[in-house]
Design an enzyme around this catalytic site. Structure first.
Site, PDB file in Angstrom:
ATOM      1  CG  ASN A 208      -0.220  -0.088   2.500  1.00 31.31           C
ATOM      2  OD1 ASN A 208       0.543   0.804   2.834  1.00 31.31           O
ATOM      3  ND2 ASN A 208      -0.417  -1.182   3.232  1.00 31.31           N
ATOM      4  CG  ASP A 276      -7.383  -4.784   6.021  1.00 27.87           C
ATOM      5  OD1 ASP A 276      -6.984  -4.721   7.196  1.00 27.87           O
ATOM      6  OD2 ASP A 276      -7.894  -3.814   5.418  1.00 27.87           O
ATOM      7  CE  LYS A 286       8.981 -13.582 -13.182  1.00 22.10           C
ATOM      8  NZ  LYS A 286       9.756 -13.291 -14.377  1.00 22.10           N
ATOM      9  N   PRO A 304      -3.806 -11.448  10.366  1.00 25.12           N
ATOM     10  CG  PRO A 304      -1.808 -11.753  11.534  1.00 25.12           C
ATOM     11  CD  PRO A 304      -2.450 -11.986  10.192  1.00 25.12           C
ATOM     12  CG  PHE A 324      -2.719   5.955  13.435  1.00 27.24           C
ATOM     13  CD1 PHE A 324      -1.877   5.603  14.477  1.00 27.24           C
ATOM     14  CD2 PHE A 324      -2.639   7.246  12.921  1.00 27.24           C
ATOM     15  CE1 PHE A 324      -0.972   6.510  15.003  1.00 27.24           C
ATOM     16  CE2 PHE A 324      -1.734   8.164  13.427  1.00 27.24           C
ATOM     17  CZ  PHE A 324      -0.909   7.800  14.473  1.00 27.24           C
ATOM     18  CE  LYS A 338     -11.099   1.162  10.939  1.00 32.29           C
ATOM     19  NZ  LYS A 338     -10.392   1.767   9.819  1.00 32.29           N
ATOM     20  CE  LYS A 342      -9.035  -2.301  13.747  1.00 25.32           C
ATOM     21  NZ  LYS A 342      -8.003  -2.802  12.866  1.00 25.32           N
TER      22      LYS A 342
HETATM   23  N1  CTP Z   1      -4.157  -2.783  12.087  1.00 22.36           N
HETATM   24  C1  CTP Z   1      -3.415  -3.836  12.553  1.00 22.36           C
HETATM   25  N2  CTP Z   1      -3.480  -5.046  11.922  1.00 22.36           N
HETATM   26  C2  CTP Z   1      -4.242  -5.206  10.815  1.00 22.36           C
HETATM   27  C3  CTP Z   1      -4.987  -4.119  10.316  1.00 22.36           C
HETATM   28  C4  CTP Z   1      -4.918  -2.924  10.972  1.00 22.36           C
HETATM   29  O1  CTP Z   1      -2.712  -3.676  13.566  1.00 22.36           O
HETATM   30  N3  CTP Z   1      -4.258  -6.387  10.216  1.00 22.36           N
HETATM   31  C5  CTP Z   1      -4.134  -1.505  12.825  1.00 22.36           C
HETATM   32  C6  CTP Z   1      -3.466  -0.353  12.104  1.00 22.36           C
HETATM   33  O2  CTP Z   1      -2.102  -0.265  12.440  1.00 22.36           O
HETATM   34  C7  CTP Z   1      -4.254   0.841  12.645  1.00 22.36           C
HETATM   35  C8  CTP Z   1      -5.632   0.265  12.905  1.00 22.36           C
HETATM   36  O3  CTP Z   1      -5.461  -1.138  13.011  1.00 22.36           O
HETATM   37  O4  CTP Z   1      -3.760   1.283  13.893  1.00 22.36           O
HETATM   38  C9  CTP Z   1      -6.685   0.555  11.901  1.00 22.36           C
HETATM   39  O5  CTP Z   1      -6.248   0.238  10.619  1.00 22.36           O
HETATM   40  P1  CTP Z   1      -7.261   0.343   9.408  1.00 22.36           P
HETATM   41  O6  CTP Z   1      -6.591  -0.201   8.186  1.00 22.36           O
HETATM   42  O7  CTP Z   1      -7.819   1.734   9.341  1.00 22.36           O
HETATM   43  O8  CTP Z   1      -8.403  -0.611   9.942  1.00 22.36           O
HETATM   44  P2  CTP Z   1      -8.982  -1.951   9.462  1.00 22.36           P
HETATM   45  O9  CTP Z   1      -9.271  -2.769  10.645  1.00 22.36           O
HETATM   46  O10 CTP Z   1      -8.122  -2.560   8.421  1.00 22.36           O
HETATM   47  O11 CTP Z   1     -10.369  -1.466   8.875  1.00 22.36           O
HETATM   48  P3  CTP Z   1     -10.795  -1.034   7.398  1.00 22.36           P
HETATM   49  O12 CTP Z   1      -9.574  -1.193   6.514  1.00 22.36           O
HETATM   50  O13 CTP Z   1     -11.887  -1.960   7.087  1.00 22.36           O
HETATM   51  O14 CTP Z   1     -11.230   0.391   7.553  1.00 22.36           O
END
Ligand code: CTP
Length: 398
Positions: A208, A276, A286, A304, A324, A338, A342
């Site tokens: 990303n 995610d 490859k 996770p 975040f 969120k 979490k």
């Molecule tokens: N985060 C994490 N592990 C993951 C996904 C996210 O620790 N697998 C943490 C990020 O570091 C951040 C927070 O969760 O502090 C939110 O990340 P975000 O990508 O906004 O949340 P998601 O749970 O992935 O929700 P979505 O993408 O559906 O908005």
């Protein structure tokens, strides 16, 4: 900031030793006293006379020197400093430190000291990457030794890669962070940062746009307040800060393992943009183009959730867990949900819609969501956001 601080500087035998002379000058400009110790190999690269001239002090070289023992024994020498710095730290010196050897003045001082030790490694890239050296580095990090560098770049031996000693001012920043007598002294804080890379095959990955800038600034601000920072970072665009314990990782699964290994901590800030999903069964070789033109189909598995895992831990949960929420729509509502989902204490919400220019930019506009509600912070630089957040964390942990 270094006024009145005393640095014991061990100069090892590497071509980078010439930079250590400049390091002495930079430290003295900032008010530090520097006592140089030069190993026998170090003396092949710089002379005790030049180090002594720059430090305006006696330089120590020999363990069994009766005059030196009469003036100041090696035990006292190792403890009279506020910080012991090894620059350049050669593969040999790191090996001796990790193995607990003490067969010359430098290694004996390193064994006898009761002060923190900061090392600036410098060696050929193959030596740095050698499993033996990496084992020693891992042991030393576990022992609490601080690392600055090595940097990546062209090396005196003509090769390219990690192994160059950091520049004197980077080492100074690491020393300042290590000696910072701030309100977070004695607190261990974990920070995740950067993107993750999820492999498709050995040459391709899914990633990303996170630059790692905000997480890096937060780690640096926390270290500036005296915290002992473990910085678990994916492959970011910006270099990690000095004076923190850097644990580089690639994938979300690696990041979770590194986070678990770094616990316990007093606080944790999850600034990483963790993927995610990962490719369910990444190929070991490859993936080749199909000659009949059929396209590969990638199947995904869920990664996770590191923030959620740590927020919902029992005994080992850090006292303060900060997440975040990068959102593009309904920022506050989504971030509030969120936080509840979490189980973290605070969420730093921000709008990363392309028109804000925040993702990849140098500024950020955030809202801090906690039990007390939503608090909007004005748009400011990522460094300022980091400093404000570090101060709030310091209030919450003291
Ligand atoms: N985060 C994490 N592990 C993951 C996904 C996210 O620790 N697998 C943490 C990020 O570091 C951040 C927070 O969760 O502090 C939110 O990340 P975000 O990508 O906004 O949340 P998601 O749970 O992935 O929700 P979505 O993408 O559906 O908005």
């Amino acid at each position: 900031m270094l006024a009145g601080k005393h640095i014991l500087l061990i100069i090892g035998g590497g071509i980078a030793a010439f930079k250590s002379l400049d390091l002495i000058r930079r430290l003295r400009e900032r008010g530090a006293e520097v006592t140089p110790v030069i190993t026998r190999a170090g003396q092949e690269f710089v002379t005790p006379l030049s180090a002594s001239g720059l430090a305006a002090r006696k330089v120590y070289t020999e363990l069994f020197d009766l005059t030196e023992e009469a003036e100041m024994g090696h035990i006292e020498l190792s403890r009279s400093a506020d910080l012991v710095v090894v620059a350049p730290a050669t593969a040999d010196l790191l090996g001796k430190m990790a193995g607990g050897l003490a067969n010359d003045l430098a290694s004996t001082l390193l064994m006898a000291t009761d002060k923190r030790v900061l090392v600036a490694p410098a060696m050929n890239v193959r030596m740095w990457e050698h499993p033996a050296c990496q084992r020693n580095v891992a042991t030393l990090k576990d022992d609490g030794v601080l690392f600055v560098g090595p940097n990546e770049g062209a090396m005196a031996c003509g090769e390219f890669g990690p192994g160059r000693m950091s520049e004197p001012l980077e080492i100074v920043a690491g020393i300042e962070a290590a000696l910072a007598d701030g309100p977070l002294k004695g607190k261990h804080i974990l920070v995740t940062s950067g993107p993750t890379h999820e492999p498709i095959d050995p040459v391709r990955y899914i990633a990303n746009r996170s630059s790692g800038a905000q997480g890096t600034a937060i780690a640096s601000a926390l270290a500036g307040l005296g915290a002992d920072v473990t910085f678990v970072t994916g492959p970011a665009d910006v270099a990690p800060p000095s004076g923190v314990n850097v644990i580089p990782v690639q994938s979300a699964q690696d990041m979770l393992a590194a986070v678990n290994a770094a616990l316990p901590a007093d606080g944790a800030v999850f600034a990483a943009a963790v993927a995610d999903w990962r490719v369910a069964s990444a190929s070991d070789s490859k993936i080749k183009k199909d000659t009949k033109g059929s396209l590969p189909v990638l199947e995904f598995a869920e990664n996770p959730d590191i923030l959620k895992t740590v927020s919902q831990m029992g005994k080992t949960r850090p006292k303060l867990v900060v997440g975040f929420a990068a959102e593009t729509d309904d920022v506050i509502a989504n971030a509030t949900a969120k936080r509840a989902r979490k189980g973290c204490d605070w969420i730093i919400a921000n709008d990363v819609s392309p028109e804000t220019g925040i993702m990849g930019g140098s500024e950020n506009a955030v809202t801090l969501i906690s039990d007390a509600g939503a608090e909007d912070w004005p748009r400011m630089s990522k460094d300022q956001v980091a400093r404000q957040l570090a101060l709030r964390i310091s209030d919450a942990l003291s």
